[in-house]
Motif scaffolding. Structure first.
Motif, PDB file in Angstrom:
ATOM      1  N   PHE A 176       0.593  -0.888   0.048  1.00  5.56           N
ATOM      2  CA  PHE A 176       0.517   0.119  -0.549  1.00  5.56           C
ATOM      3  C   PHE A 176       0.933   0.697   0.050  1.00  5.56           C
ATOM      4  CE2 PHE A 176      -4.717  -1.132   1.192  1.00  5.56           C
ATOM      5  CZ  PHE A 176      -4.300  -2.509   0.633  1.00  5.56           C
ATOM      6  N   ARG A 177       0.347   2.076  -0.721  1.00  3.98           N
ATOM      7  CA  ARG A 177       1.046   3.481  -0.397  1.00  3.98           C
ATOM      8  C   ARG A 177       0.398   4.552   0.041  1.00  3.98           C
ATOM      9  NH1 ARG A 177       4.485   3.674  -6.217  1.00  3.98           N
ATOM     10  NH2 ARG A 177       5.174   2.020  -5.754  1.00  3.98           N
ATOM     11  N   TYR A 178       0.890   5.094   1.341  1.00 12.81           N
ATOM     12  CA  TYR A 178       0.455   6.156   1.719  1.00 12.81           C
ATOM     13  C   TYR A 178       0.882   7.557   1.676  1.00 12.81           C
ATOM     14  CZ  TYR A 178       0.188   8.822   6.447  1.00 12.81           C
ATOM     15  OH  TYR A 178       0.542   9.711   7.086  1.00 12.81           O
ATOM     16  N   MET A 179       0.295   8.541   1.708  1.00 15.74           N
ATOM     17  CA  MET A 179       0.209  10.322   1.161  1.00 15.74           C
ATOM     18  C   MET A 179       0.277  10.664   2.372  1.00 15.74           C
ATOM     19  SD  MET A 179      -0.919  10.831  -2.149  1.00 15.74           S
ATOM     20  CE  MET A 179      -0.191  12.197  -2.486  1.00 15.74           C
ATOM     21  N   PRO A 180       1.116  11.698   2.794  1.00 10.71           N
ATOM     22  CA  PRO A 180       0.419  11.906   4.482  1.00 10.71           C
ATOM     23  C   PRO A 180      -0.057  13.278   4.001  1.00 10.71           C
ATOM     24  CG  PRO A 180       2.966  12.070   4.430  1.00 10.71           C
ATOM     25  CD  PRO A 180       2.482  10.699   2.936  1.00 10.71           C
TER      26      PRO A 180
END
Ligand SMILES: Cc1cc2nc3c(=O)[nH]c(=O)nc-3n(C[C@H](O)[C@H](O)[C@H](O)COP(=O)(O)OP(=O)(O)OC[C@H]3O[C@@H](n4cnc5c(N)ncnc54)[C@H](O)[C@@H]3O)c2cc1C
Length: 511
Positions: A299-303
């Motif tokens: 999964f990719r997380y964008m803060p």
């Protein structure tokens, strides 16, 4: 290995474009067609996963226009599902017949964008599409350096000198102009240490996303919807956020969530997959659809999702709109804004680059004002995610403005289109701004729907808001015929436009 010229001499080009996403590659092709020597620099290498996948009627029209105006015929098939399947079956994409919104406390809202599959929009499987586009740019004659790390950039009156390493080889080049196509918080924003500016109306948001296999289709019961509800950009809206689900024709589905900081923290989105599972538990319809889903990659997380740089242009440089700012994926505005920026920069590049300053200032103003228009609208949608009726009313401002703009362009009447989302139109602009301001107020939703319908009436080509449609909007030729006076044309001209755009020819390759 580079040719000797890259390593030992200062290679000279008219234009350097940094970032070879679709924006950078398209810009490079257009500039090449204008007769400029172009180098395209990319930090990674293709094919690679990228996010930002869903097109719209407006973005496809802009792509078609680039194809025609700059003699790039191999781009045109990408503007419609049917021509894409015939020309490039090996390039994965998804079928997008419209915008589907499910809401925790209401809905659905279904807005068709095309009457049948052949002329439908698409979701771009970016690994394939971006790879194809960079290869197209190279085959035209654009110099391409991948795995490139720019270490120094020195701007001077006559251009910029870039030096760095690409595929372990040093390079040094001088370009008369530089376009930053590296996306939000990208190359120039960092290299020039620019400040971030505020996006009015937008809350701080975070995102988590992934590609999956094994995602089930939505069960539909009861009335037959205007298109299969999954063959669309599917939005599941809840208080404080929303989930997108986009299906490709290669068995892969893109899905992700954007949520306000408070909701993101509640779900701890930064943890990745476990928080996705927590989210699904809150949304039972999605949970059953994802029962057998398997993530294709981590999964990719964008803060931080939204972004606005404090500068869009400078001496001998400009950012594409996608590098200058980004609001939110909610209404798929990113592609259209990027493509509009490419068109505008192309006009500037046609002139002597060294004398571009005042036109660059106009470009910066247009880029900024379009971004702010998107920000006000999407911010108002966020403010009403707990109220489906108000959310729907605000979204109709978008659908009325973009369908009016697209139709005016297709009729060859671009003067009717006053800015993105008609925000520069003397009536629609101030009227929609006032309504959006109201949509932010605590009791602003009261009476909002009626006032939205009154404002959009002269631009409403899709029967938006008609009670008997129950928020299900198919595309009807009759609506457009009835609306001919709003566009200042005859019904015959509408029929000719529909015929030309393939409205009546419905044979499409299968999904
Ligand atoms: C979660 C999310 C979902 C989205 N969904 C949609 C959508 O459905 N529809 C829509 O219209 N828009 C969407 N967008 C917006 C969309 O992603 C952008 O409009 C689009 O990707 C812009 O394309 P681009 O090629 O200009 O930039 P990008 O796609 O960002 O590509 C930038 C390229 O530059 C390269 N790069 C970065 N830094 C450097 C460097 N220093 N040196 C060299 N190369 C560099 C990157 O590797 C990349 O290849 C979404 C955005 C997000 C964040």
């Amino acid at each position: 290995m580079f040719p000797l010229r890259w390593c030992q001499l200062t290679h000279k080009v008219d234009l350097a474009i940094v970032g070879a996403g679709f924006g950078g590659s398209l810009m490079a092709m257009v500039a090449h067609k204008l007769g400029l020597s172009v180098v395209l620099l990319e930090q990674g290498s293709h094919p690679r996963m990228a996010i930002g996948e869903s097109t719209t009627p407006l973005s496809n029209l802009l792509l078609e226009r680039l194809s025609t105006n700059y003699d790039l015929p191999r781009l045109a098939p990408l503007a419609k599902w049917g021509s894409w399947q015939r020309a490039y079956p090996q390039i994965s994409c998804g079928l997008k017949r419209g915008f589907t919104f499910f809401h925790q406390h209401g809905g659905p809202l279904l807005v068709a964008a095309s009457p049948h599959d052949a002329i439908a929009d698409t979701h771009w499987y970016r690994a394939d599409v971006d790879h194809f586009l960079v290869q197209e740019a190279q085959s035209l004659g654009v110099d391409y350096l991948d795995r490139a790390r720019i270490e120094t950039q020195d701007f001077a009156e006559d251009g910029v000198t870039l030096a760095g390493v690409a595929r372990d080889e040093a390079f040094r080049l001088h370009a008369g102009f530089l376009i930053d196509a590296t996306g939000p918080r990208g190359f120039l924003h960092r290299a020039l240490r620019l400040e971030e500016s505020v996006l009015p109306g937008m809350p701080a948001t975070e995102s988590l996303y992934c590609h999956f296999t094994g995602v089930g289709r939505t069960e539909t019961v009861g009335d037959i919807p205007p298109y299969p509800v999954d063959d669309a950009a599917v939005h599941h809206v809840f208080e404080g956020g929303w989930v997108w689900v986009l299906r490709f024709n290669n068995g892969i589905t893109s899905a992700g969530v954007v949520a306000t900081r408070a909701v993101a923290e509640e779900l701890t989105l930064s943890e990745g997959e476990p928080s996705w599972q927590r989210l699904l538990e809150r949304l039972p319809a999605l949970q059953s659809q994802f029962e057998n889903a398997v993530a294709c990659q981590p999964f990719r997380y964008m803060p931080r999702v939204s972004f606005r740089s404090s500068a869009v242009v400078g001496q001998r440089w400009a950012m594409l709109p996608s590098a200058a700012g980004f609001v939110d994926p909610l209404l798929s505005t990113g592609f259209a804004l990027t493509l509009m920026g490419i068109e505008r920069l192309a006009v500037i590049l046609q002139q002597e680059i060294g004398s571009a300053d005042c036109r660059l200032k106009d470009y910066a103003e247009q880029t900024e004002s379009d971004l702010l228009a998107a920000s006000r609208l999407i911010g108002a949608l966020y403010a009403n995610m707990d109220n489906f009726d108000a959310f729907t009313a605000v979204s109709l401002l978008y659908f009325a403005a973009v369908s009016f703009s697209e139709t005016a362009y297709r009729l060859g009447n671009p003067e009717l289109v006053r800015g993105f989302l008609l925000h520069q139109h003397p009536e629609f602009g101030p009227g929609s701004r006032a309504l959006l301001e109201r949509a932010f107020a605590l009791d602003g939703a009261v009476g909002l729907a009626g006032d939205v319908l009154r404002l959009i009436e002269p631009f409403n080509l899709g029967g938006f808001g008609e009670a008997e449609r129950h928020n299900w909007y198919d595309v009807r030729a009759q609506d457009l015929l009835d609306a001919a006076p709003k566009l200042g044309v005859s019904q015959g001209e509408i029929v000719a436009m529909l015929d030309k755009s393939g409205f009546f020819a419905s044979t499409a390759p299968s999904r």
